[in-house]
Design an enzyme around this catalytic site. Structure first.
Site, short mmCIF file in Angstrom:
data_model
loop_
_atom_site.label_atom_id
_atom_site.label_comp_id
_atom_site.label_asym_id
_atom_site.label_seq_id
_atom_site.Cartn_x
_atom_site.Cartn_y
_atom_site.Cartn_z
N TYR A 180 0.83 -1.21 0.00
CA TYR A 180 0.00 0.00 0.00
C TYR A 180 0.87 1.26 0.00
O TYR A 180 0.72 2.13 -0.86
CB TYR A 180 -0.90 -0.04 1.23
CG TYR A 180 -1.90 1.10 1.32
CD1 TYR A 180 -3.05 1.11 0.53
CD2 TYR A 180 -1.71 2.15 2.21
CE1 TYR A 180 -3.98 2.14 0.63
CE2 TYR A 180 -2.63 3.19 2.32
CZ TYR A 180 -3.77 3.18 1.53
OH TYR A 180 -4.68 4.20 1.63
N ARG A 231 -3.54 8.57 16.25
CA ARG A 231 -4.03 8.90 14.91
C ARG A 231 -4.82 10.20 15.04
O ARG A 231 -5.29 10.56 16.13
CB ARG A 231 -4.97 7.80 14.37
CG ARG A 231 -4.31 6.45 14.07
CD ARG A 231 -3.31 6.52 12.95
NE ARG A 231 -2.80 5.20 12.57
CZ ARG A 231 -1.74 4.62 13.16
NH1 ARG A 231 -1.08 5.23 14.14
NH2 ARG A 231 -1.32 3.44 12.73
N ASN A 248 -6.26 9.62 8.26
CA ASN A 248 -7.39 8.75 8.67
C ASN A 248 -8.73 9.47 8.65
O ASN A 248 -8.91 10.45 9.39
CB ASN A 248 -7.15 8.19 10.08
CG ASN A 248 -5.89 7.35 10.15
OD1 ASN A 248 -4.80 7.83 9.86
ND2 ASN A 248 -6.04 6.09 10.53
N LYS A 280 1.34 3.61 -3.27
CA LYS A 280 0.87 5.01 -3.27
C LYS A 280 2.01 5.98 -3.53
O LYS A 280 1.83 7.02 -4.15
CB LYS A 280 0.21 5.33 -1.92
CG LYS A 280 -1.14 4.64 -1.71
CD LYS A 280 -2.23 5.33 -2.50
CE LYS A 280 -3.60 4.76 -2.14
NZ LYS A 280 -4.69 5.43 -2.87
N ASP A 295 3.23 -0.90 12.34
CA ASP A 295 2.10 -0.02 12.66
C ASP A 295 2.67 1.35 13.11
O ASP A 295 3.41 1.42 14.09
CB ASP A 295 1.30 -0.65 13.81
CG ASP A 295 -0.10 -0.10 13.92
OD1 ASP A 295 -1.04 -0.78 13.47
OD2 ASP A 295 -0.26 1.01 14.46
#
Ligand code: NAD
Ligand code: UDP
Ligand code: UDP
Length: 311
Positions: A144, A210, A173, A148, A272
């Site tokens: 991903y 986030r 997000n 991108k 992450d």
């Protein structure tokens, strides 16, 4: 009247964008292979003569005549983009080549839905557009992130080499109604778990952060970006700078849903990102845009949506 192509038009963001463009008087063509999108997201538009939907995979060439292209096709949830990682990279890279080739042939302005993932697990906080990121090229998120990043490269090379009018936004997000109940992203997971009285799955210790943007704010920025001055290519960050830990998000959702669900701590997936917050000075300056919807208000709308879906 502008004829506008939206790839990924049946997805979460794409369906909101199609709806907004039709309201603004555009003729809209949604192109989607329904991998993570759903006809339910756009079925309320089916009777509208300004709307058309085509089942098509953007990794294959597409010949249509439009004035503008919004390229959103790509699964966005880690669970879904890791399901078939090779297809994820193809969607970003071949999809971008095809949409850029199309834009070049018909001289259409073309918009790319890029992502905060281009910053990877960032060492600069908050993230300005000038930061080049810290991305693992061989990890489970790479299909991903690197897909991108390569799509951004292609957009800027078509701009330099073929003088295409490009618009690149880096989305942080975003959440709201029409996220898939099994989407796998944190906001939809927590709301569905809270409403069903199931355990809330916190990955790691929930201390990672986030910054969550409500979908209506995001779509307003998309429209402003597409209409912005020809010389403004981006990349431009679009997101809500209000930053929360995942534990804080869980607490908010438990309060708003009056849920008695317990927290369950699970392993943190590899790579992450620990923190993420957009610097949105460029969007403020060039688009006159700032997000308006506070997390609690956006969560209330999203919870109301999932209540209906679950019932
Ligand atoms: P989504 O999964 O709901 O929508 C993606 C859509 O693309 C789906 O309808 C899916 O069926 C379609 N699609 C996937 N592969 C395709 C292909 N090969 N050909 C045609 N259609 C294809 O996700 P979303 O949240 O609406 O994301 C839309 C775009 O915004 C994506 O490009 C995503 O990377 C980007 N983005 C979203 C977020 C967010 O927080 N929502 C953040 C950063 C970037
Ligand atoms: N393409 C497309 N629709 C068009 C024009 C091109 O899907 O209307 C695709 C085409 O299949 C090609 C890609 O876009 O693979 C890139 O096109 P470009 O003209 O940039 O490159 P070339 O065709 O020279 O490889
Ligand atoms: N997350 C979590 N529980 C879940 C889903 C996600 O704790 O059920 C965490 C995930 O590990 C990440 C954050 O929430 O730190 C945001 O995850 P999401 O998949 O929504 O998007 P990302 O920003 O990682 O692409």
């Amino acid at each position: 009247m502008d004829r506008v192509l939206v790839t990924g038009g049946a997805g979460f963001l794409g369906s909101h964008l199609c709806e907004r463009l039709i309201k603004d008087g555009c003729d809209v063509l949604s192109v989607d292979n329904y991998f993570t999108g759903r006809k339910e997201n756009i079925e309320h538009l089916f009777g509208n003569p300004r709307f058309e939907a085509l089942r098509h995979d953007v990794t294959f060439p597409l010949y249509v005549e439009v004035d503008q292209i919004f390229n959103l096709a790509c699964p966005a949830s880690p669970v879904h983009y890791q399901f078939d990682p090779v297809q994820t990279t193809k969607t970003s890279v071949h999809g971008a080549i095809n949409m850029l080739g199309l834009a070049k042939r018909i001289r259409a302005r073309v918009f790319q839905a890029s992502t905060s993932e281009v910053y990877g697990d960032p060492e600069v906080h908050p993230q300005p557009e000038s930061y080049w990121g810290k991305v693992n090229p061989v990890g489970i998120r790479s299909c991903y992130d690197e897909g991108k990043r390569c799509a951004e490269t292609l957009f800027f090379d078509y701009w330099r080499q073929h003088q295409l009018e490009i618009k690149v936004v880096r989305i942080f997000n975003t959440y709201g109604p029409r996220m898939h109940p099994n989407d796998g992203r944190v906001v939809s997971n927590f709301i569905v778990q809270a409403l069903k009285g199931e355990e809330i799955t916190i990955y790691g210790r929930g201390e990672q952060t986030r910054s969550f943007c409500y979908v209506d704010d995001l779509i307003e920025a998309f429209v402003r970006m597409m209409r912005s001055d020809k010389d403004f290519t981006g990349p431009v960050n679009i997101g809500n700078p209000a930053e929360f830990t995942i534990l804080e998000l869980a607490e908010k959702i438990l309060n708003l849903t009056h849920s008695k669900s317990k927290l369950r701590f699970l392993d943190l997936p590899s790579d992450d990102p620990k923190q993420r917050q957009p610097n949105i000075e460029l969007a403020k300056d060039k688009l006159g845009w700032t997000p308006k919807v506070a997390l609690e208000d956006g969560l209330k709308e999203t919870i109301a949506y999932f209540k209906k879906v679950i019932a």
